[in-house]
Scaffold this motif. Structure first.
Motif, PDB file in Angstrom:
ATOM      1  N   GLN A 154      -7.772   0.926   2.366  1.00  0.00           N
ATOM      2  CA  GLN A 154      -8.914   0.862   1.463  1.00  0.00           C
ATOM      3  C   GLN A 154      -8.809   1.827   0.298  1.00  0.00           C
ATOM      4  OE1 GLN A 154     -12.940  -0.111   3.503  1.00  0.00           O
ATOM      5  NE2 GLN A 154     -11.948   1.426   4.780  1.00  0.00           N
TER       6      GLN A 154
ATOM      7  N   ASP B 100     -19.536  -7.067  -0.094  1.00  0.00           N
ATOM      8  CA  ASP B 100     -20.130  -5.939  -0.817  1.00  0.00           C
ATOM      9  C   ASP B 100     -21.414  -5.546  -0.093  1.00  0.00           C
ATOM     10  OD1 ASP B 100     -18.123  -6.301  -2.655  1.00  0.00           O
ATOM     11  OD2 ASP B 100     -19.427  -6.788  -4.337  1.00  0.00           O
TER      12      ASP B 100
ATOM     13  N   ASP C  57     -23.902  -2.074   1.769  1.00  0.00           N
ATOM     14  CA  ASP C  57     -24.181  -0.709   2.191  1.00  0.00           C
ATOM     15  C   ASP C  57     -24.801  -0.789   3.580  1.00  0.00           C
ATOM     16  OD1 ASP C  57     -23.479   0.552  -0.325  1.00  0.00           O
ATOM     17  OD2 ASP C  57     -25.313  -0.363  -1.119  1.00  0.00           O
TER      18      ASP C  57
ATOM     19  N   THR D 209     -19.984   2.055   3.179  1.00  0.00           N
ATOM     20  CA  THR D 209     -20.134   1.246   1.975  1.00  0.00           C
ATOM     21  C   THR D 209     -18.845   0.469   1.725  1.00  0.00           C
ATOM     22  OG1 THR D 209     -21.712   2.761   0.947  1.00  0.00           O
ATOM     23  CG2 THR D 209     -20.501   1.296  -0.518  1.00  0.00           C
ATOM     24  N   TYR D 210     -18.998  -0.816   1.443  1.00  0.00           N
ATOM     25  CA  TYR D 210     -17.847  -1.665   1.157  1.00  0.00           C
ATOM     26  C   TYR D 210     -18.083  -2.390  -0.159  1.00  0.00           C
ATOM     27  CZ  TYR D 210     -16.623  -0.824   6.017  1.00  0.00           C
ATOM     28  OH  TYR D 210     -16.302  -0.215   7.201  1.00  0.00           O
ATOM     29  N   ARG D 211     -17.077  -2.369  -1.034  1.00  0.00           N
ATOM     30  CA  ARG D 211     -17.132  -3.091  -2.306  1.00  0.00           C
ATOM     31  C   ARG D 211     -15.825  -3.873  -2.466  1.00  0.00           C
ATOM     32  NH1 ARG D 211     -21.547  -2.217  -1.702  1.00  0.00           N
ATOM     33  NH2 ARG D 211     -23.092  -1.119  -2.991  1.00  0.00           N
ATOM     34  N   GLU D 212     -15.712  -4.930  -1.679  1.00  0.00           N
ATOM     35  CA  GLU D 212     -14.488  -5.726  -1.710  1.00  0.00           C
ATOM     36  C   GLU D 212     -14.261  -6.341  -3.087  1.00  0.00           C
ATOM     37  OE1 GLU D 212     -12.152  -8.914   1.164  1.00  0.00           O
ATOM     38  OE2 GLU D 212     -14.336  -8.991   1.090  1.00  0.00           O
ATOM     39  N   SER D 213     -15.355  -6.633  -3.794  1.00  0.00           N
ATOM     40  CA  SER D 213     -15.232  -7.270  -5.103  1.00  0.00           C
ATOM     41  C   SER D 213     -14.558  -6.375  -6.134  1.00  0.00           C
ATOM     42  CB  SER D 213     -16.608  -7.686  -5.623  1.00  0.00           C
ATOM     43  OG  SER D 213     -17.419  -6.543  -5.854  1.00  0.00           O
ATOM     44  N   ALA D 214     -14.495  -5.062  -5.865  1.00  0.00           N
ATOM     45  CA  ALA D 214     -13.851  -4.153  -6.816  1.00  0.00           C
ATOM     46  C   ALA D 214     -12.346  -4.367  -6.885  1.00  0.00           C
ATOM     47  CB  ALA D 214     -14.161  -2.708  -6.442  1.00  0.00           C
TER      48      ALA D 214
END
Length: 279
Positions: free
Chosen positions: A51, A124, A126, A132-137
């Motif tokens: 990650q 994405d 919280d 917190t995950y923001r796979e779209s980033a």
């Protein structure tokens, strides 16, 4: 469709580099093939789990250059088995977008690539525990669904977070999918609460076998995944499952005639109606 398909789900704790990822998964696939499996499925992000953005980028390459994809294509040909790479993180190839694709790949018994699917729904969120995950980033979502032909019936392809979007699975079933793959790297809180329930629901709704190989345990980048790989039958019954998150091989035999029986008993796939609203 023929009955009596021997399959194996590979549960992994994939390391942070492709070289280590291949070394981790290959012995498990060989074990599965030695046990008679003709169709072997690995989890989401089978090439590497990383990650941390400062480290992740160095391992993302084109599909035809990724060491795990190339290694598993050679292995499928050597063993004479079909392999689903649950997903691999590879360059998307989209112009003007440097994000990667989270791509599921179906390999035939000659080592050929016969199915591709880029994860449609990116994670994405919280979580209440502070994660917190923001796979779209870093991941570019796909824009189309995939159903691929196998010697045993059609396979609908999905990845992890897709499981929360039942309209995708209905489309796959109406396109003739008798089996639906849901390779995953579920978080522990969501896995404990929802994993098995969601998979059984998708099987019941579609009258299809749901095959869900998972990542499990504490990964090198600090991420924890739920494990508990599972095979669900078209009536919603659990055929086989693991009760832990350790690397392992989960075997099952699918009677594919059960798909037609389930869909005849509850023919909901034929009963869609157009309707208005809500406004």
């Amino acid at each position: 469709m023929s009955a009596g398909l021997d399959i194996a789900l590979i549960q992994t704790r994939t390391p942070a580099t492709p070289e280590a990822g291949l070394a981790h998964v290959e012995p498990l696939i060989r074990e599965a093939a030695a046990g008679g499996a003709k169709f072997i499925l690995t989890p989401e992000v089978s090439n590497f789990v990383e990650q941390r953005r400062d480290k992740k980028g160095q391992w993302v390459t084109d599909e035809d250059q990724d060491g795990v994809i190339l290694g598993l294509r050679r292995l499928a040909a050597e063993l004479g088995v079909w392999i689903l790479i649950g997903s691999a993180v590879v360059r998307s190839g989209a112009a003007g977008d440097d994000r990667a694709a989270n791509r599921s790949l179906l390999i035939d018994a000659g080592g050929g690539l016969v199915g591709r699917y880029d994860k449609l729904h990116v994670f994405d969120v919280d979580l209440a525990n502070g994660e917190t995950y923001r796979e779209s980033a870093t991941i570019r979502p796909g824009d189309g669904a995939t159903v691929a032909d196998t010697p045993w019936g059609r396979l609908g392809m999905s990845v992890c977070y897709d499981v929360r979007f039942p309209h995708l699975y209905r489309r796959l079933a109406k396109a003739g999918a008798a089996m639906i793959s849901v390779p995953a790297a579920f978080t522990v809180p969501t896995g404990e609460a929802h994993w098995e329930t969601l998979l059984r629901a998708r099987a019941i709704e579609t009258g299809a076998f749901v095959l869900a190989p998972a990542q499990g345990g504490l990964h090198e980048d600090g991420r924890k995944t739920w494990g508990r790989s599972i095979v669900v039958g078209p009536w919603g019954e659990v055929i086989a499952k693991l009760d832990h998150d350790e690397p392992a091989v989960l075997r099952a035999t699918l009677d594919l005639s059960a798909v037609e029986k389930a869909r005849a008993s509850v023919p909901a796939l034929k009963h869609d109606r157009e309707f208005a609203g809500p406004l």
